[in-house]
Design a protein around this motif. Structure first.
Motif, PDB file in Angstrom:
ATOM      1  N   SER A   1      37.862  32.590  57.823  1.00 31.21           N
ATOM      2  CA  SER A   1      37.133  32.618  56.555  1.00 31.21           C
ATOM      3  C   SER A   1      35.651  32.922  56.745  1.00 31.21           C
ATOM      4  CB  SER A   1      37.298  31.284  55.825  1.00 31.21           C
ATOM      5  OG  SER A   1      36.564  30.245  56.467  1.00 31.21           O
ATOM      6  N   LYS A   2      35.151  32.786  57.975  1.00 28.96           N
ATOM      7  CA  LYS A   2      33.747  33.087  58.263  1.00 28.96           C
ATOM      8  C   LYS A   2      33.563  34.498  58.813  1.00 28.96           C
ATOM      9  CE  LYS A   2      30.982  30.250  58.047  1.00 28.96           C
ATOM     10  NZ  LYS A   2      30.103  29.899  56.910  1.00 28.96           N
ATOM     11  N   LEU A   3      34.663  35.238  58.949  1.00 27.43           N
ATOM     12  CA  LEU A   3      34.611  36.597  59.452  1.00 27.43           C
ATOM     13  C   LEU A   3      34.758  37.586  58.299  1.00 27.43           C
ATOM     14  CD1 LEU A   3      36.997  36.180  62.531  1.00 27.43           C
ATOM     15  CD2 LEU A   3      34.487  36.302  62.590  1.00 27.43           C
TER      16      LEU A   3
ATOM     17  N   GLY B   1      51.308  37.301  74.420  1.00 26.95           N
ATOM     18  CA  GLY B   1      52.553  36.622  74.092  1.00 26.95           C
ATOM     19  C   GLY B   1      52.782  36.559  72.601  1.00 26.95           C
ATOM     20  N   GLU B   2      52.986  35.359  72.079  1.00 21.89           N
ATOM     21  CA  GLU B   2      53.285  35.181  70.663  1.00 21.89           C
ATOM     22  C   GLU B   2      52.123  35.623  69.783  1.00 21.89           C
ATOM     23  OE1 GLU B   2      55.801  31.323  69.977  1.00 21.89           O
ATOM     24  OE2 GLU B   2      54.336  30.981  71.574  1.00 21.89           O
ATOM     25  N   LYS B   3      52.465  36.045  68.570  1.00 23.55           N
ATOM     26  CA  LYS B   3      51.463  36.452  67.590  1.00 23.55           C
ATOM     27  C   LYS B   3      51.603  35.577  66.353  1.00 23.55           C
ATOM     28  CE  LYS B   3      51.312  41.269  69.184  1.00 23.55           C
ATOM     29  NZ  LYS B   3      49.929  41.186  69.720  1.00 23.55           N
ATOM     30  N   PHE B   4      50.466  35.244  65.768  1.00 26.21           N
ATOM     31  CA  PHE B   4      50.429  34.367  64.600  1.00 26.21           C
ATOM     32  C   PHE B   4      49.545  35.001  63.530  1.00 26.21           C
ATOM     33  CE2 PHE B   4      50.846  31.905  68.467  1.00 26.21           C
ATOM     34  CZ  PHE B   4      51.964  31.115  68.211  1.00 26.21           C
ATOM     35  N   GLY B   5      50.090  35.208  62.340  1.00 25.60           N
ATOM     36  CA  GLY B   5      49.305  35.726  61.237  1.00 25.60           C
ATOM     37  C   GLY B   5      48.633  34.583  60.506  1.00 25.60           C
ATOM     38  N   LEU B   6      47.312  34.470  60.653  1.00 26.69           N
ATOM     39  CA  LEU B   6      46.582  33.330  60.100  1.00 26.69           C
ATOM     40  C   LEU B   6      45.254  33.794  59.528  1.00 26.69           C
ATOM     41  CD1 LEU B   6      47.180  30.892  63.095  1.00 26.69           C
ATOM     42  CD2 LEU B   6      48.218  30.662  60.830  1.00 26.69           C
ATOM     43  N   GLY B   7      45.006  33.487  58.270  1.00 30.76           N
ATOM     44  CA  GLY B   7      43.713  33.738  57.665  1.00 30.76           C
ATOM     45  C   GLY B   7      43.347  35.183  57.461  1.00 30.76           C
ATOM     46  N   GLY B   8      44.336  36.106  57.513  1.00 32.84           N
ATOM     47  CA  GLY B   8      44.046  37.523  57.328  1.00 32.84           C
ATOM     48  C   GLY B   8      43.942  38.303  58.617  1.00 32.84           C
TER      49      GLY B   8
ATOM     50  N   ALA C   1      42.839  25.647  63.211  1.00 32.73           N
ATOM     51  CA  ALA C   1      41.455  26.095  63.069  1.00 32.73           C
ATOM     52  C   ALA C   1      41.345  27.573  62.717  1.00 32.73           C
ATOM     53  CB  ALA C   1      40.690  25.830  64.363  1.00 32.73           C
ATOM     54  N   ALA C   2      42.369  28.370  63.009  1.00 31.61           N
ATOM     55  CA  ALA C   2      42.273  29.818  62.821  1.00 31.61           C
ATOM     56  C   ALA C   2      41.921  30.223  61.386  1.00 31.61           C
ATOM     57  CB  ALA C   2      43.568  30.489  63.280  1.00 31.61           C
TER      58      ALA C   2
ATOM     59  N   GLN D   1      39.405  33.639  52.113  1.00 38.93           N
ATOM     60  CA  GLN D   1      38.440  32.614  51.767  1.00 38.93           C
ATOM     61  C   GLN D   1      39.123  31.332  51.274  1.00 38.93           C
ATOM     62  OE1 GLN D   1      34.988  33.181  52.395  1.00 38.93           O
ATOM     63  NE2 GLN D   1      36.156  34.763  53.497  1.00 38.93           N
ATOM     64  N   ASP D   2      38.351  30.233  51.309  1.00 38.66           N
ATOM     65  CA  ASP D   2      38.786  28.926  50.813  1.00 38.66           C
ATOM     66  C   ASP D   2      40.125  28.486  51.394  1.00 38.66           C
ATOM     67  OD1 ASP D   2      36.504  28.803  49.131  1.00 38.66           O
ATOM     68  OD2 ASP D   2      37.537  30.079  47.679  1.00 38.66           O
TER      69      ASP D   2
END
Length: 337
Positions: free
Chosen positions: A173-175, A112-119, A167-168, A180-181
């Motif tokens: 940031s851990k992947l 469904g929907e897509k969200f660009g978050l954290g890279g 949370a995304a 980062q940050d």
């Protein structure tokens, strides 16, 4: 069509956090170029949130890990529980697959929907659990992915994805290749409110004057009270003057960091009724046949005044002193906003 999800594979898991509905799309950076995705490390799902991230998101730390079940095509998952003293909050689950493709895991569920978050680009997948649950997944390699799941804290469709989206960036940031940050902010209601508003600097024992307590057949001065479970909660008790029976003492409590529907001394008294006095909109709580009566008034969205009183001999008179006291308190309490 069979919809798969780590939170929907059996009765025990169904009782835990599950996935579904979200209503808005937010911008962000695109996912890695196909074929050039990050190399998956050996980090387990519980390592994808730090203590700092969990604190910012309003979930407990460390998380509780459940091992992968390859025979059922279920990746390892870590559950971060909501904080105990927050009623309108959601649990959070993070899954990490290192040898299972996202397509095999979803088993035909429609994206469904897509969200660009954290890279990364996170995709929402439909599940049999309905629109009050939310699952966001991002593919890392053809045989690995991360899934973040949350639920609506009030069982509606509009906010099911809010915690998962919040949370995304932390997980990303851990992947490898993640931004980062990140600045992490919990959704409204996920964390306890900070004490604020005029109740913080107001003395509850000053809310009834001696000439007013005389009208209520109470002692002239109140005795300060403190909550044993919450240092921010303070109150005042005026003694009744009719002996061991009849009227109970009159207790006034200030909750500077709780909305009215989360105040324990009120919500345990049953469903409230509207009780308007002047321009103040109080709620009156009575138990059928009970000897106690309670009333609540919102001072701000996250601060509340609560009254507890009652009658030990005649339940029909349990609310009499509260109804008589409210007009007197109205002029002494800080204004509502």
């Amino acid at each position: 069509m069979r919809f798969r999800n780590s939170l929907a594979i059996g009765p025990a898991v169904l009782a835990m956090l599950t996935v579904g509905g979200c209503t808005s799309t937010i911008g962000g950076t695109a996912s890695p170029v196909p074929g050039q995705g990050p190399v998956v490390t050996k980090a387990e799902p519980c390592e994808l949130l730090t203590q700092e991230h969990a604190t910012a998101l309003g979930v407990t730390y460390p998380g509780e890990e459940r091992a992968a079940k390859p025979e059922q095509k279920v990746p390892a998952v870590c559950r971060f529980r909501k904080l105990e003293d927050v009623r309108k909050a959601s649990n959070l689950e993070v899954s990490l697959s290192k040898d299972l493709s996202l397509n095999d895991y979803m088993s035909g569920a429609q994206p469904g929907e897509k969200f660009g978050l954290g890279g990364f680009t996170w995709t929402r997948y439909a599940t049999i659990l309905g629109p009050t649950y939310c699952s966001l997944s991002t593919e890392l390699t053809p045989d690995s992915f991360v899934e973040i799941a949350s639920e609506s804290p009030d069982h509606t469709e509009g906010n099911a994805c809010e915690l998962a989206k919040a949370a995304a960036p932390a997980v990303a940031s851990k992947l490898p290749g993640g931004q980062q940050d990140p600045q992490i902010t919990a959704p409204p209601g996920q964390k306890p409110a900070e004490p604020g508003g005029p109740l913080v600097t107001t003395d509850p024992c000053a809310m009834l004057k001696p000439e007013q307590t005389a009208q209520l057949r109470l002692g002239p001065t109140g005795e300060p009270l403190k909550s044993t479970s919450d240092p921010n909660v303070v109150g005042c008790e005026w003694a009744d003057t009719d002996g061991d029976k009849g009227e109970k003492p009159f207790d006034l409590w200030f909750y500077p960091a709780k909305p009215m529907d989360e105040v324990p001394t009120l919500i345990t008294q049953g469903e409230p009724q509207d009780f308007d006095s002047g321009d103040r909109k109080w709620k009156l709580y009575t138990e059928s046949g009970g000897k106690l009566c309670a009333a609540g008034l919102s001072i701000t969205a996250t601060s509340t005044v609560a009254i507890i009183a009652g009658n030990l001999d005649d339940p029909a008179k349990a609310c009499e002193v509260i109804k008589a006291a409210v007009p007197l308190l109205n002029g002494n309490l800080p204004p509502s906003s």
